[in-house]
Design a protein around this motif. Structure first.
Motif, PDB file in Angstrom:
ATOM      1  N   UNK A 118       0.834  -1.206   0.000  1.00  0.00           N
ATOM      2  CA  UNK A 118       0.000   0.000   0.000  1.00  0.00           C
ATOM      3  C   UNK A 118       0.868   1.256   0.000  1.00  0.00           C
ATOM      4  N   UNK A 119       1.971   1.232   0.724  1.00  0.00           N
ATOM      5  CA  UNK A 119       2.895   2.369   0.742  1.00  0.00           C
ATOM      6  C   UNK A 119       3.544   2.554  -0.624  1.00  0.00           C
ATOM      7  N   UNK A 120       3.914   1.445  -1.286  1.00  0.00           N
ATOM      8  CA  UNK A 120       4.479   1.543  -2.631  1.00  0.00           C
ATOM      9  C   UNK A 120       3.454   2.110  -3.616  1.00  0.00           C
ATOM     10  N   UNK A 121       2.188   1.716  -3.460  1.00  0.00           N
ATOM     11  CA  UNK A 121       1.128   2.273  -4.315  1.00  0.00           C
ATOM     12  C   UNK A 121       1.025   3.781  -4.120  1.00  0.00           C
ATOM     13  N   UNK A 122       1.093   4.224  -2.862  1.00  0.00           N
ATOM     14  CA  UNK A 122       1.001   5.661  -2.581  1.00  0.00           C
ATOM     15  C   UNK A 122       2.206   6.410  -3.127  1.00  0.00           C
ATOM     16  N   UNK A 123       3.393   5.815  -3.040  1.00  0.00           N
ATOM     17  CA  UNK A 123       4.600   6.472  -3.558  1.00  0.00           C
ATOM     18  C   UNK A 123       4.650   6.503  -5.076  1.00  0.00           C
ATOM     19  N   UNK A 124       3.919   5.607  -5.736  1.00  0.00           N
ATOM     20  CA  UNK A 124       3.938   5.575  -7.199  1.00  0.00           C
ATOM     21  C   UNK A 124       2.978   6.586  -7.830  1.00  0.00           C
TER      22      UNK A 124
ATOM     23  N   UNK B 226       1.563  10.018  -9.195  1.00  0.00           N
ATOM     24  CA  UNK B 226       2.246  11.188  -9.754  1.00  0.00           C
ATOM     25  C   UNK B 226       2.102  12.396  -8.823  1.00  0.00           C
ATOM     26  N   UNK B 227       0.961  12.520  -8.190  1.00  0.00           N
ATOM     27  CA  UNK B 227       0.736  13.584  -7.212  1.00  0.00           C
ATOM     28  C   UNK B 227       0.505  12.905  -5.859  1.00  0.00           C
ATOM     29  N   UNK B 228       1.324  13.217  -4.889  1.00  0.00           N
ATOM     30  CA  UNK B 228       1.290  12.548  -3.585  1.00  0.00           C
ATOM     31  C   UNK B 228       0.240  13.173  -2.665  1.00  0.00           C
ATOM     32  N   UNK B 229      -0.156  12.399  -1.666  1.00  0.00           N
ATOM     33  CA  UNK B 229      -1.025  12.909  -0.608  1.00  0.00           C
ATOM     34  C   UNK B 229      -0.181  13.825   0.270  1.00  0.00           C
ATOM     35  N   UNK B 230      -0.709  14.988   0.576  1.00  0.00           N
ATOM     36  CA  UNK B 230      -0.002  15.970   1.391  1.00  0.00           C
ATOM     37  C   UNK B 230      -0.647  16.032   2.766  1.00  0.00           C
TER      38      UNK B 230
ATOM     39  N   UNK C 173      -5.651  15.269  -0.862  1.00  0.00           N
ATOM     40  CA  UNK C 173      -5.559  14.150  -1.798  1.00  0.00           C
ATOM     41  C   UNK C 173      -5.275  14.662  -3.205  1.00  0.00           C
ATOM     42  N   UNK C 174      -4.723  13.798  -4.068  1.00  0.00           N
ATOM     43  CA  UNK C 174      -4.381  14.226  -5.433  1.00  0.00           C
ATOM     44  C   UNK C 174      -5.606  14.727  -6.205  1.00  0.00           C
ATOM     45  N   UNK C 175      -5.394  15.774  -6.955  1.00  0.00           N
ATOM     46  CA  UNK C 175      -6.481  16.379  -7.735  1.00  0.00           C
ATOM     47  C   UNK C 175      -6.802  15.561  -8.990  1.00  0.00           C
ATOM     48  N   UNK C 176      -5.971  14.574  -9.301  1.00  0.00           N
ATOM     49  CA  UNK C 176      -6.227  13.721 -10.457  1.00  0.00           C
ATOM     50  C   UNK C 176      -7.251  12.631 -10.143  1.00  0.00           C
ATOM     51  N   UNK C 177      -7.627  12.493  -8.871  1.00  0.00           N
ATOM     52  CA  UNK C 177      -8.565  11.450  -8.460  1.00  0.00           C
ATOM     53  C   UNK C 177      -9.940  12.060  -8.209  1.00  0.00           C
ATOM     54  N   UNK C 178     -10.956  11.219  -8.294  1.00  0.00           N
ATOM     55  CA  UNK C 178     -12.320  11.637  -7.982  1.00  0.00           C
ATOM     56  C   UNK C 178     -12.518  11.512  -6.463  1.00  0.00           C
ATOM     57  N   UNK C 179     -12.729  12.620  -5.743  1.00  0.00           N
ATOM     58  CA  UNK C 179     -12.829  12.546  -4.281  1.00  0.00           C
ATOM     59  C   UNK C 179     -14.005  11.716  -3.783  1.00  0.00           C
ATOM     60  N   UNK C 180     -15.047  11.574  -4.560  1.00  0.00           N
ATOM     61  CA  UNK C 180     -16.207  10.784  -4.137  1.00  0.00           C
ATOM     62  C   UNK C 180     -15.879   9.295  -4.043  1.00  0.00           C
TER      63      UNK C 180
END
Length: 148
Positions: A55-61, A63-67, A79-86
């Motif tokens: 799961x950590x490797x998925x998060x590190x891969x 393109x835009x990281x969780x801040x 959360x990354x703006x490339x994802x759908x927050x819903x």
């Protein structure tokens, strides 16, 4: 009664052992001394180590990281703006290493890309923050330490 070296050594050992046992008993029975574990069910969590690594490797891969950042209003998880927050599900766990009674979890419920953990829920000091989340069937894990 005459005390020789042998009896003196035995008496000294008995007094020393009594002294040590008194303090062990005092620490174990007094609520002022805290003997808690860092987390409950520690050994069950250790079985999930490989899943956490993936799961950590998925998060590190991403393109835009969780801040995870400290603000004047509290702690913000962005959360990354490339994802759908819903479609983002999961929880944010806040652990206080110095006091287990202050630990709490917050479910992730987003209308935008930011999740705010209010300042009034936080006591000053070191916090371990774990964001365990899922997006489209893939798990992600972010960890951060913040001094608030």
């Amino acid at each position: 009664m005459k005390i020789n070296w042998g009896k003196g050594i035995v008496i000294a050992f008995a007094l020393f052992m009594s002294f040590i046992l008194y303090f062990v008993f005092k620490v174990q029975s007094n609520d002022k001394y805290n003997n808690e574990l860092v987390t409950q069910e520690y050994y069950k969590k250790e079985k999930l180590v490989q899943q956490n690594i993936e799961s950590t490797e998925n998060a590190n891969s991403l393109s835009e990281k969780v801040l995870i950042a400290k603000t004047e209003n509290g702690i913000v998880v962005r959360f990354p703006k490339t994802l759908n927050p819903a479609l983002i599900q999961g929880k944010v766990s806040l652990y206080r290493p110095s006091n287990q009674k202050l630990d709490f979890d917050t479910p992730i419920s987003l209308s935008g890309f930011d999740l705010l953990i209010p300042k009034n829920n936080l006591v000053g000091g070191l916090w371990d923050i774990i964001v365990a989340w899922e997006y489209e069937g893939k798990t992600y894990l972010n960890k951060e330490e913040i001094y608030f």
